[in-house]
Write an enzyme that holds these catalytic residues in place. Structure first.
Site, PDB file in Angstrom:
ATOM      1  N   THR A  12      26.671  82.927  58.321  1.00 20.70           N
ATOM      2  CA  THR A  12      26.403  83.035  59.878  1.00 20.70           C
ATOM      3  C   THR A  12      25.007  83.539  60.187  1.00 20.70           C
ATOM      4  OG1 THR A  12      28.289  84.412  59.390  1.00 20.70           O
ATOM      5  CG2 THR A  12      26.904  84.922  61.401  1.00 20.70           C
ATOM      6  N   ILE A  13      24.175  84.042  59.285  1.00 22.26           N
ATOM      7  CA  ILE A  13      22.878  84.146  59.778  1.00 22.26           C
ATOM      8  C   ILE A  13      21.955  82.975  59.478  1.00 22.26           C
ATOM      9  CG2 ILE A  13      20.742  85.712  59.652  1.00 22.26           C
ATOM     10  CD1 ILE A  13      23.018  87.147  61.122  1.00 22.26           C
ATOM     11  N   CYS A 141      21.810  94.015  62.412  1.00 16.90           N
ATOM     12  CA  CYS A 141      21.923  93.777  63.848  1.00 16.90           C
ATOM     13  C   CYS A 141      21.974  95.170  64.661  1.00 16.90           C
ATOM     14  CB  CYS A 141      23.265  93.144  63.887  1.00 16.90           C
ATOM     15  SG  CYS A 141      24.621  93.471  63.007  1.00 16.90           S
ATOM     16  N   ARG A 169      32.022  96.370  64.978  1.00 16.11           N
ATOM     17  CA  ARG A 169      33.030  95.137  64.652  1.00 16.11           C
ATOM     18  C   ARG A 169      33.476  94.911  63.126  1.00 16.11           C
ATOM     19  NH1 ARG A 169      30.685  93.664  60.986  1.00 16.11           N
ATOM     20  NH2 ARG A 169      29.270  91.784  60.682  1.00 16.11           N
ATOM     21  N   HIS A 195      22.495 104.152  59.844  1.00 18.40           N
ATOM     22  CA  HIS A 195      21.845 103.128  60.833  1.00 18.40           C
ATOM     23  C   HIS A 195      20.633 104.013  61.365  1.00 18.40           C
ATOM     24  CE1 HIS A 195      26.108 102.172  60.993  1.00 18.40           C
ATOM     25  NE2 HIS A 195      25.444 101.029  61.022  1.00 18.40           N
ATOM     26  N   HIS A 221      29.402  94.434  68.413  1.00 18.65           N
ATOM     27  CA  HIS A 221      29.376  96.003  68.278  1.00 18.65           C
ATOM     28  C   HIS A 221      29.100  96.504  69.785  1.00 18.65           C
ATOM     29  CE1 HIS A 221      28.525  95.338  63.824  1.00 18.65           C
ATOM     30  NE2 HIS A 221      27.363  94.963  64.202  1.00 18.65           N
TER      31      HIS A 221
HETATM   32  P1  NAD Z   1      27.284  84.994  54.953  1.00 27.35           P
HETATM   33  O1  NAD Z   1      28.419  85.770  54.097  1.00 27.35           O
HETATM   34  O2  NAD Z   1      28.024  84.312  56.253  1.00 27.35           O
HETATM   35  O3  NAD Z   1      26.418  84.052  54.364  1.00 27.35           O
HETATM   36  C1  NAD Z   1      25.773  84.040  53.215  1.00 27.35           C
HETATM   37  C2  NAD Z   1      25.724  82.520  52.566  1.00 27.35           C
HETATM   38  O4  NAD Z   1      25.140  82.848  51.241  1.00 27.35           O
HETATM   39  C3  NAD Z   1      27.202  82.168  52.291  1.00 27.35           C
HETATM   40  O5  NAD Z   1      27.016  80.863  52.875  1.00 27.35           O
HETATM   41  C4  NAD Z   1      27.163  81.942  50.871  1.00 27.35           C
HETATM   42  O6  NAD Z   1      28.251  81.128  50.485  1.00 27.35           O
HETATM   43  C5  NAD Z   1      25.561  81.910  50.599  1.00 27.35           C
HETATM   44  N1  NAD Z   1      25.566  82.548  49.109  1.00 27.35           N
HETATM   45  C6  NAD Z   1      26.304  83.369  48.392  1.00 27.35           C
HETATM   46  N2  NAD Z   1      25.584  83.528  47.230  1.00 27.35           N
HETATM   47  C7  NAD Z   1      24.701  82.931  47.232  1.00 27.35           C
HETATM   48  C8  NAD Z   1      23.657  82.900  46.289  1.00 27.35           C
HETATM   49  N3  NAD Z   1      23.368  83.445  45.152  1.00 27.35           N
HETATM   50  N4  NAD Z   1      22.532  81.547  46.569  1.00 27.35           N
HETATM   51  C9  NAD Z   1      22.617  81.137  47.663  1.00 27.35           C
HETATM   52  N5  NAD Z   1      23.315  81.430  48.684  1.00 27.35           N
HETATM   53  C10 NAD Z   1      24.360  82.116  48.211  1.00 27.35           C
HETATM   54  O7  NAD Z   1      26.420  86.332  55.367  1.00 27.35           O
HETATM   55  P2  NAD Z   1      25.574  86.706  56.734  1.00 27.35           P
HETATM   56  O8  NAD Z   1      26.606  87.399  57.680  1.00 27.35           O
HETATM   57  O9  NAD Z   1      25.000  85.567  57.178  1.00 27.35           O
HETATM   58  O10 NAD Z   1      24.696  87.686  56.079  1.00 27.35           O
HETATM   59  C11 NAD Z   1      23.479  87.523  55.428  1.00 27.35           C
HETATM   60  C12 NAD Z   1      22.455  88.491  55.379  1.00 27.35           C
HETATM   61  O11 NAD Z   1      22.036  89.206  56.960  1.00 27.35           O
HETATM   62  C13 NAD Z   1      23.041  90.013  54.774  1.00 27.35           C
HETATM   63  O12 NAD Z   1      21.870  90.618  54.245  1.00 27.35           O
HETATM   64  C14 NAD Z   1      23.750  90.437  56.154  1.00 27.35           C
HETATM   65  O13 NAD Z   1      23.699  92.255  55.875  1.00 27.35           O
HETATM   66  C15 NAD Z   1      22.496  90.254  57.205  1.00 27.35           C
HETATM   67  N6  NAD Z   1      22.973  90.426  58.694  1.00 27.35           N
HETATM   68  C16 NAD Z   1      24.457  89.849  58.892  1.00 27.35           C
HETATM   69  C17 NAD Z   1      24.875  90.064  60.219  1.00 27.35           C
HETATM   70  C18 NAD Z   1      26.229  89.608  60.710  1.00 27.35           C
HETATM   71  O14 NAD Z   1      26.680  90.407  61.394  1.00 27.35           O
HETATM   72  N7  NAD Z   1      26.751  88.800  60.132  1.00 27.35           N
HETATM   73  C19 NAD Z   1      23.980  90.370  61.144  1.00 27.35           C
HETATM   74  C20 NAD Z   1      22.748  90.956  61.011  1.00 27.35           C
HETATM   75  C21 NAD Z   1      22.350  90.690  59.616  1.00 27.35           C
END
Ligand code: NAD
Length: 342
Positions: A12-13, A141, A169, A195, A221
Site C-alpha cells: 500500500t505505502i 497515518c 478503519r 496514538h 479513519h
Molecule cells: P503492506 O502489507 O501493504 O505492504 C508491505 C509490503 O512489503 C508487501 O508487499 C509485502 O509483500 C512486502 N514484504 C513483506 N515482508 C518483506 C520483506 N521481508 N522484505 C521485503 N518486502 C517485504 O503494508 P503497508 O500498509 O504498505 O504498510 C507498510 C508500513 O507503513 C507499515 O509500517 C505500516 O504500519 C505503515 N503505514 C501503513 C498505512 C496503511 O494504512 N496501510 C498507513 C501509514 C503507515
C-alpha cells in the site's frame, strides 16, 4: 543534485511512495524490492520500475513468470543514497542493521517502534530538526493527521492540550484477511490508545490523550478532536488558518453534500490518481469554538496521507532542502495537493 532512492516493500505505502519519487525532479527511483511475483510486480515491470527481490532464492519464481529481476535487496542498497522501508510493521527494524552497514540513509514507517530511527518525523512540526539525520520514522497515518492539525493550530494560537477519539478503519481495501466485519472493537480496551504517545514522539511537551475503536470499513479513519488553545478564538479564526495551511482541505457539507468517508472517496475517485487523498480532511461544519476550546471532526485517507511526508523525509536526511516551506512547495505541487476535490 539528484538523490538515488530504493524502496523496500511494494505494498500500500511502498507503491505510492515509489510513484511520488518518480514525480520529483531532485530524486531518482533506482528500484523497488518485491517479495511476491504477483499483479503488482507485473504492473511495476510495465511501468519500467527496476525490480529487486529480498534474496537470491526468489529470483527464479519471478523469472518463471517472465518478470525481469535486476538483483537482490543487497544489490539495490549498494546503488542508492536512501532506502525507504515500507515493509510490514516490525519488519523494518529487522533490516535496520543492514541499512546501517551500507552507510545509507533510511526512512522507516509508523508501524515500527519509535526507537527504530533517530527521530520520528512530521513535516509541519519538525522538518528542520530532522535535517541530515541518518534515519527518520514517518509517523503513522493517524498520527500524521493529528500532527498536521495540532502543529498548524499551535503556530497560530498555541495548543495547550488535546483530547481525541479515533475511529479506525479495519483494513485497507486490498486486505482480504482482516476484520472485524460485524463489530466495533475497542482498540485497545483501555484509555489512552498509543496514538497520543506517538504524537508526543514529535511534540514531547504536549498534554494529549487519545482513545480508539476499530469499525468495519476500509475507506478512511475519522477523528473527533478537542483542542484547548492558548487564546480565545471564534470559528472564523480556525477556518482562515486551516484554509491557508498546506496539506489540509476543508469540506463544507452544506455546499458539497459530503458528510461521510464514502462520499469523500467517491469524489476523489473522479479527480485523483487511485482516488488518493494525501491531505487531511477537516469537516468545516463540525468546527466549534467556545472560548479557547475547539472541537471538530477530521478524516484521514490511511493509504496516502503519509506519502508527502515520506518525500520530505528523503529531502531532510539528504539535506536537499533546508526549510520545510521549500520541500512542501516542491512535494505538494508535484503531487497536486489541494487541487479541487469537487
Ligand atoms: P503492506 O502489507 O501493504 O505492504 C508491505 C509490503 O512489503 C508487501 O508487499 C509485502 O509483500 C512486502 N514484504 C513483506 N515482508 C518483506 C520483506 N521481508 N522484505 C521485503 N518486502 C517485504 O503494508 P503497508 O500498509 O504498505 O504498510 C507498510 C508500513 O507503513 C507499515 O509500517 C505500516 O504500519 C505503515 N503505514 C501503513 C498505512 C496503511 O494504512 N496501510 C498507513 C501509514 C503507515
Amino acid at each position: 543534485m539528484s538523490v538515488k532512492v530504493g524502496v523496500n516493500g511494494y505494498g500500500t505505502i511502498g507503491k505510492r511512495v515509489s510513484h511520488a519519487i518518480f514525480l520529483q525532479d531532485d530524486m531518482e527511483l533506482v528500484g523497488i524490492v518485491k517479495r511476491t511475483p504477483d499483479y503488482a510486480a507485473f504492473q511495476a515491470q510495465r511501468a519500467g520500475i527496476g525490480i529487486y527481490v529480498p534474496k537470491d532464492e526468489s529470483i527464479r519464481r519471478f523469472e518463471e513468470k517472465g518478470i525481469e529481476v535486476r538483483g537482490t535487496l543487497d544489490d539495490l542498497l549498494s546503488k542508492v543514497d536512501v532506502v525507504v522501508d515500507t515493509t510490514p510493521g516490525g519488519t523494518g527494524a529487522k533490516y535496520k542493521s543492514l541499512y546501517l552497514s551500507k552507510g545509507i540513509k533510511a526512512i522507516f514507517q509508523g508501524g515500527e517502534k519509535a526507537d527504530v530511527a533517530e527521530k520520528s518525523f512530521s513535516t509541519l512540526c519538525n522538518y528542520e530538526d530532522a535535517l541530515n539525520k541518518k534515519s527518520l520514522r514517518v509517523v503513522s497515518c493517524n498520527t500524521t493527521g493529528l500532527l498536521r492539525l495540532i502543529c498548524t493550530l499551535h503556530k497560530a494560537f498555541g495548543v495547550e492540550n488535546v483530547r481525541a477519539i479515533i475511529v479506525r478503519r479495519a483494513a485497507d481495501p486490498k486486505e482480504i484477511k482482516r476484520g472485524p466485519i460485524n463489530a466495533i472493537v475497542l482498540n485497545p480496551p483501555v484509555i489512552p490508545s498509543h496514538h497520543g504517545e506517538d504524537v508526543r514522539e514529535v511534540l514531547p511537551w504536549l498534554d494529549i490523550v487519545t482513545a480508539a475503536v476499530i469499525v468495519p470499513t476500509t475507506l478512511m479513519h475519522i477523528h473527533n478532536v478537542i483542542l484547548k488553545l492558548s487564546k480565545t478564538v471564534v470559528k472564523e479564526d480556525i477556518l482562515s488558518i486551516l484554509e491557508e495551511s498546506p496539506r489540509i482541505i476543508l469540506i463544507n457539507s452544506e455546499v458539497t453534500g459530503i458528510k461521510s468517508t464514502a462520499e469523500i472517496v467517491e469524489a476523489a475517485r473522479e479527480v485523483r490518481r487511485r482516488g488518493d487523498i494525501p491531505e487531511l480532511i477537516v469537516f468545516e461544519d463540525s468546527i466549534t469554538a467556545r472560548g479557547n476550546e475547539v472541537m471538530l471532526f477530521q478524516a484521514i485517507h490511511q493509504e496516502s496521507i503519509v506519502i508527502p511526508e515520506n518525500i520530505d523525509a528523503i529531502r531532510a536526511v539528504t539535506g536537499l532542502t533546508t526549510s520545510a516551506e521549500e520541500t512542501i512547495k516542491m512535494t505538494d505541487s508535484s503531487l497536486g495537493l489541494k487541487s479541487p476535490l469537487w
